[in-house]
Design a protein around this motif. Structure first.
Motif, mmCIF file in Angstrom:
data_model
loop_
_atom_site.group_PDB
_atom_site.id
_atom_site.type_symbol
_atom_site.label_atom_id
_atom_site.label_comp_id
_atom_site.label_asym_id
_atom_site.label_seq_id
_atom_site.Cartn_x
_atom_site.Cartn_y
_atom_site.Cartn_z
ATOM 1 N N GLU A 15 0.821 -1.241 0.191
ATOM 2 C CA GLU A 15 -0.035 -0.080 -0.103
ATOM 3 C C GLU A 15 0.971 1.241 0.072
ATOM 4 O OE1 GLU A 15 -3.707 1.788 2.627
ATOM 5 O OE2 GLU A 15 -2.931 0.013 3.121
ATOM 6 N N VAL A 16 0.584 1.884 -0.905
ATOM 7 C CA VAL A 16 1.297 3.613 -0.939
ATOM 8 C C VAL A 16 0.786 4.616 -0.075
ATOM 9 C CG1 VAL A 16 1.920 5.417 -2.399
ATOM 10 C CG2 VAL A 16 2.156 3.151 -3.235
ATOM 11 N N LEU A 17 1.397 4.845 1.063
ATOM 12 C CA LEU A 17 0.912 6.021 1.794
ATOM 13 C C LEU A 17 1.028 7.263 1.377
ATOM 14 C CD1 LEU A 17 2.501 4.219 5.211
ATOM 15 C CD2 LEU A 17 0.036 3.901 3.951
ATOM 16 N N VAL A 21 -9.287 13.882 -9.538
ATOM 17 C CA VAL A 21 -8.197 14.337 -9.212
ATOM 18 C C VAL A 21 -8.351 16.118 -9.119
ATOM 19 C CG1 VAL A 21 -7.528 14.252 -11.737
ATOM 20 C CG2 VAL A 21 -5.836 14.437 -9.971
ATOM 21 N N PHE A 22 -9.223 16.577 -10.084
ATOM 22 C CA PHE A 22 -9.196 17.832 -9.923
ATOM 23 C C PHE A 22 -9.874 18.516 -8.759
ATOM 24 C CE2 PHE A 22 -8.863 17.119 -14.467
ATOM 25 C CZ PHE A 22 -7.799 17.579 -14.747
ATOM 26 N N ASN A 23 -10.848 17.532 -8.180
ATOM 27 C CA ASN A 23 -11.693 18.000 -7.166
ATOM 28 C C ASN A 23 -10.632 17.804 -5.964
ATOM 29 O OD1 ASN A 23 -13.987 17.978 -8.307
ATOM 30 N ND2 ASN A 23 -14.544 15.745 -8.051
ATOM 31 N N LEU A 24 -9.578 16.942 -5.838
ATOM 32 C CA LEU A 24 -8.635 16.787 -4.838
ATOM 33 C C LEU A 24 -7.525 18.064 -5.052
ATOM 34 C CD1 LEU A 24 -8.008 12.797 -4.887
ATOM 35 C CD2 LEU A 24 -9.399 14.187 -3.273
ATOM 36 N N LEU A 25 -7.127 18.194 -5.997
ATOM 37 C CA LEU A 25 -6.258 19.252 -6.327
ATOM 38 C C LEU A 25 -6.762 20.865 -5.882
ATOM 39 C CD1 LEU A 25 -5.144 18.595 -10.039
ATOM 40 C CD2 LEU A 25 -3.606 18.940 -8.020
ATOM 41 N N LEU A 49 -2.216 12.258 -3.369
ATOM 42 C CA LEU A 49 -2.040 10.779 -3.051
ATOM 43 C C LEU A 49 -2.679 10.960 -1.659
ATOM 44 C CD1 LEU A 49 1.390 9.565 -4.603
ATOM 45 C CD2 LEU A 49 -0.758 9.929 -5.490
ATOM 46 N N ALA A 50 -1.948 11.894 -0.884
ATOM 47 C CA ALA A 50 -2.672 11.655 0.764
ATOM 48 C C ALA A 50 -4.035 12.140 0.914
ATOM 49 C CB ALA A 50 -1.682 12.816 1.492
ATOM 50 N N ALA A 51 -4.373 13.034 -0.129
ATOM 51 C CA ALA A 51 -5.769 13.539 -0.103
ATOM 52 C C ALA A 51 -6.757 12.389 -0.446
ATOM 53 C CB ALA A 51 -5.853 14.667 -0.912
ATOM 54 N N ALA A 52 -6.171 11.569 -1.603
ATOM 55 C CA ALA A 52 -7.133 10.619 -1.993
ATOM 56 C C ALA A 52 -7.124 9.680 -0.950
ATOM 57 C CB ALA A 52 -6.339 9.814 -3.293
#
Length: 465
Positions: A151-153, A183-187, A205-208
């Protein structure tokens, strides 16, 4: 890939100060192509619709260079980080839903298979983001990948990493697959609270994960694929790698390279089997070489179509020309744009052609200029012949019909036409049309003064006394 819609964003806005150049970094050539053309081509091969190029420094020059490509452009007027760069592409992707590839305009060595693997992994995992990673012996300067097993943290940048994190060898290549429009919502929720004061794409990535979504990774088998170009040294290294790939592919397809390390072939060049390339050959642009050809040392061929069985001898230069089968060219010949040789021709040493249509079997063996001309079949052009095509204002055409014999040191003052089966005597200046089956000559009558040299010698002797 499962048929999900695929788009690409290519980041190409940086100035590239370490290149020490007025030219935008992404336009510097790698093995004959601007480096940004490589990810652009890969996006097209993978079926990305649309592909958006984010431009900034030298934006107009980048647009002009890629004007013939199926890409959209988005402007990053102010460079505020990779996250901000991707956000600049949002309007160009209005209505798009699917997998979004994020590529870098200064990373030209990625293979199509690698990106296909990245997309397949991303889609199979149902991930919000999938990052392409690599293992480096010396990871200094790169963002480190933080994992818990598979898992990528997240990813931490070099300047923000702790000493323990800086010891990690798995790095972020800057290549991603994202779910769009997520991705744009997270950005839009990112901030620039970091050592560089920029909006890091890696924070997505952290936001996801915070949103309960999965982040996956694919690790490169060959880390050099993700090599970024920041200075002229890396530019040369990347060019050498790309040339080696290109040359190896041609050799496996049946082409002989006498010295692969000193043979330079652009990416789109096509070469038929059993062709032999000697050291120092440059094949450039949209060139196609036929079967069973020989290209001798230091020949340069650019944007040409070369038929089967052609021999291009040493140090010849061909540009924008078509050469028919079984033709010999050179050594040290120059075929300029618009030259068309029908085949079984001989264009010898120090012969230059330009906008010349030359028929089957016609020969110009040495020291000749043929420009703005049309020569028929089986014409013999003698040494020192010139088509005088330019009157200082306009270019004019010379037409020489089939089976004409042209003697040495002939000048054709265009516009002029020589009828078939005529003979032009050596030393002639042709200023008028010549009917078929004729002999044409124009010479100052030869005058002989017997004993002149002896009398001149006596005068010289008296003058010296």
């Amino acid at each position: 890939m499962d048929g999900t819609q695929l788009a690409a964003v290519i980041l190409a806005a940086g100035k590239g100060t370490r290149m020490r150049s007025e030219q935008p970094k992404v336009l510097h050539p790698v093995a004959g192509w601007p480096m940004v053309a490589y990810p652009t081509r890969l996006a097209g091969q993978l079926g990305c619709r649309p592909t958006v190029l984010v431009v900034g420094h030298g934006a107009d020059r980048v647009r002009e260079t890629l004007a013939d490509q199926e890409v959209r452009f988005a402007l990053q007027a102010e460079q505020l980080g990779t996250g901000h760069a991707l956000l600049c592409a949002q309007s160009a992707l209005t209505g798009f839903a699917g997998t979004l590839l994020l590529l870098c305009g200064d990373v030209p060595l990625l293979r199509r298979e690698t990106l296909a693997q990245l997309v397949a992994r991303h889609q199979a995992c149902g991930a919000a983001a999938t990052v392409l990673t690599a293992e480096l012996a010396d990871p200094f300067g790169y963002g480190r990948v933080l994992r818990q097993g598979e898992e990528v943290l997240g990813i931490v940048e070099q300047k923000d990493a702790t000493p323990e994190q800086q010891a990690i060898r798995e790095i972020n290549t800057g290549i991603y697959a994202f779910e769009a429009p997520l991705v744009f919502n997270l950005l839009e929720g990112l901030n620039c609270d970091n050592a560089q004061g920029e909006y890091y794409l890696t924070d997505v990535l952290a936001a996801a994960r915070a949103a309960g979504r999965k982040v996956a990774a694919v690790t490169l088998a060959e880390a050099t694929e993700a090599m970024g170009i920041n200075d002229r040294v890396q530019l040369a290294e990347a060019s050498a790698i790309m040339r080696r790939r290109i040359n190896e592919a041609h050799m496996r397809d049946g082409v002989t390279l006498m010295d692969p390390a000193c043979t330079y072939i652009d990416p789109q060049v096509e070469i038929g089997p059993d062709t032999v390339l000697h050291a120092g050959v440059h094949l450039c642009g949209a060139t196609r070489i036929g079967r069973d050809c020989t290209i001798e040392p230091h020949a340069v061929v650019r944007d040409c179509q070369i038929g089967d069985g052609v021999r291009i001898k040493a140090a010849s230069v061909l540009e924008g020309s078509q050469v028919g089968e079984a033709t010999d060219i050179g050594p040290m010949a120059h075929l300029r744009p618009g030259t068309v040789l029908a085949g079984h021709n001989k264009i010898g040493n120090f012969v230059e052609t330009k906008k010349a249509l030359i028929g089957v079997g016609t020969k110009a063996s040495h020291l000749t200029y043929i420009g703005d001309a049309e020569l028929g079949a089986n014409v013999n052009v003698g040494c020192g012949t010139i088509t005088c095509n330019y009157d200082g204002v306009n270019k004019h055409k010379t037409v020489i019909e089939d089976d004409v014999f042209v003697g040495s040191d002939t000048q054709f003052v265009a516009p002029v036409r020589i009828g078939r089966n005529s003979l032009v005597a050596a030393g002639t200046t042709v200023t008028k049309d010549v009917p078929a089956d004729s002999l044409v000559l124009s010479r100052v009558p030869q005058k002989i003064i017997e004993g002149w040299r002896l009398r001149a010698g006596k005068k010289e002797q008296k003058c010296s006394e």
